[in-house]
Motif scaffolding. Structure first.
Motif, short mmCIF file in Angstrom:
data_model
loop_
_atom_site.label_atom_id
_atom_site.label_comp_id
_atom_site.label_asym_id
_atom_site.label_seq_id
_atom_site.Cartn_x
_atom_site.Cartn_y
_atom_site.Cartn_z
N LYS A 156 -16.84 28.27 -57.02
CA LYS A 156 -16.32 27.09 -56.32
C LYS A 156 -16.86 26.98 -54.89
CE LYS A 156 -12.13 26.73 -59.09
NZ LYS A 156 -10.65 26.59 -59.10
N MET A 157 -17.40 28.09 -54.38
CA MET A 157 -18.01 28.11 -53.05
C MET A 157 -17.03 27.66 -51.96
SD MET A 157 -20.98 29.19 -54.01
CE MET A 157 -22.02 28.99 -52.57
N ASP A 158 -15.77 28.02 -52.12
CA ASP A 158 -14.76 27.62 -51.15
C ASP A 158 -14.06 28.81 -50.52
OD1 ASP A 158 -13.30 28.57 -53.27
OD2 ASP A 158 -12.09 26.76 -53.58
N GLY A 159 -14.67 29.99 -50.68
CA GLY A 159 -14.09 31.20 -50.12
C GLY A 159 -13.16 31.93 -51.05
N THR A 160 -12.93 31.38 -52.26
CA THR A 160 -12.01 32.02 -53.21
C THR A 160 -12.74 32.74 -54.34
OG1 THR A 160 -11.79 30.04 -54.61
CG2 THR A 160 -10.27 30.25 -52.74
N ASP A 161 -14.07 32.70 -54.35
CA ASP A 161 -14.82 33.33 -55.43
C ASP A 161 -14.68 34.84 -55.39
OD1 ASP A 161 -15.81 30.88 -56.41
OD2 ASP A 161 -17.40 30.86 -54.92
N ALA A 162 -14.39 35.43 -56.55
CA ALA A 162 -14.18 36.87 -56.63
C ALA A 162 -15.48 37.66 -56.77
CB ALA A 162 -13.25 37.19 -57.80
N GLY A 163 -16.54 37.00 -57.21
CA GLY A 163 -17.81 37.68 -57.42
C GLY A 163 -18.96 36.97 -56.72
N SER A 164 -20.12 37.60 -56.74
CA SER A 164 -21.29 37.01 -56.08
C SER A 164 -21.92 35.90 -56.90
CB SER A 164 -22.33 38.10 -55.82
OG SER A 164 -22.75 38.70 -57.06
N TRP A 165 -21.59 35.82 -58.19
CA TRP A 165 -22.17 34.77 -59.03
C TRP A 165 -21.13 34.10 -59.95
CZ3 TRP A 165 -21.99 35.70 -64.36
CH2 TRP A 165 -21.78 37.02 -64.75
N TYR A 166 -19.87 34.45 -59.78
CA TYR A 166 -18.80 33.83 -60.58
C TYR A 166 -17.56 33.65 -59.71
CZ TYR A 166 -17.19 38.70 -60.93
OH TYR A 166 -16.78 39.97 -60.64
N HIS A 167 -16.70 32.74 -60.14
CA HIS A 167 -15.44 32.52 -59.41
C HIS A 167 -14.40 33.55 -59.80
CE1 HIS A 167 -11.99 30.63 -57.57
NE2 HIS A 167 -11.40 30.52 -58.75
N SER A 168 -14.22 33.76 -61.11
CA SER A 168 -13.26 34.75 -61.60
C SER A 168 -13.79 35.37 -62.88
CB SER A 168 -11.88 34.12 -61.84
OG SER A 168 -11.96 33.10 -62.82
N LYS A 169 -13.26 36.55 -63.18
CA LYS A 169 -13.67 37.29 -64.38
C LYS A 169 -12.41 37.75 -65.10
CE LYS A 169 -15.28 41.53 -63.97
NZ LYS A 169 -16.18 42.68 -63.70
#
Length: 231
Positions: free
Chosen positions: A109-122
């Protein structure tokens, strides 16, 4: 009249049950994409089964089999009905690390909430070893969420549910899915997993997209040309 109804039911059932709609042969270009950074690569099963055989050799080796990419789609987490693979755990000494697991990644989402370097959540879906009977070498349907029912490959085998979910980042049913994979644990002392089919059943997620299915058949046996000699 009863016979006609029975025949009609069989025809409808046969149409409803689908054969595999994707096929990936070991050592092909498509196989390289599915296996990604897996080490070592899948090999031919020594027992003659048709799918892919993975056996860890040493160190932190593991497999990652990617069978869905949502880069050009907009499917949300809540549209996934079932994730599954048909195969077996061949090396089993009652260790959780010897079991494979599913991973669903969501789009950044590129809003500071992404958990990984290439994904938002896993989101990991795993089998709880103490709540299921694991028999080494037994071909089963291993699944997460709902039990799969559409593909022909899932019928006639014992079903084992992956009921444990582990989240890296916030779980949001409305997040769009980036990728789905079957993986093994790099920390395992040993890992021997046979995979014949990988699949996912999805609800409609677009105006022009009805309910859909991925049932990917993995072919491990290499076909050799047949040589004939003329007299």
């Amino acid at each position: 009249m009863l016979l006609k109804k029975i025949i009609h039911s069989i025809i409808i059932f046969s149409i409803y049950i689908m054969e595999s709609n994707f096929q990936v042969r070991r050592m092909s270009t498509a196989a390289a994409a599915v296996q990604a950074d897996s080490l070592p690569l899948a090999k031919v099963d020594p027992d003659g089964r048709s799918g892919w055989m993975y056996e860890k050799n040493n160190g932190d080796q593991k497999f990652n089999y990617y069978f869905y990419s949502g880069v050009y789609e907009n499917m949300m987490m809540k549209r996934i009905n079932s994730i599954y693979f048909v195969g077996s755990v061949d090396a089993w000494t009652d260790q959780q690390s010897e079991l494979p697991f599913f991973v669903v990644y969501t789009k950044m989402k590129m809003d500071g909430t992404d958990a990984g370097s290439w994904y938002h959540s896993k989101h990991v879906y795993a089998l709880h070893k103490d709540s299921q009977l694991v028999r080494p070498g037994e071909k089963c349907v291993f699944y997460a969420l709902d039990m799969p029912h559409t593909a022909e490959s899932v019928h006639g085998h014992r079903c084992m549910a992956f009921k444990t979910r582990i989240d890296d980042g916030q779980f949001n049913p409305d997040d769009e899915v980036l990728a789905v994979s079957l993986q093994s644990d790099s920390a395992a002392a040993q890992c021997s997993v046979y995979v014949e089919n990988l699949g996912m059943e999805m609800d409609s997620f677009g105006r022009r997209v009805g309910d859909s299915l991925i049932d990917m058949k993995l072919i491990g046996i290499t076909m050799t040309p047949r040589i004939t000699h003329e007299a």
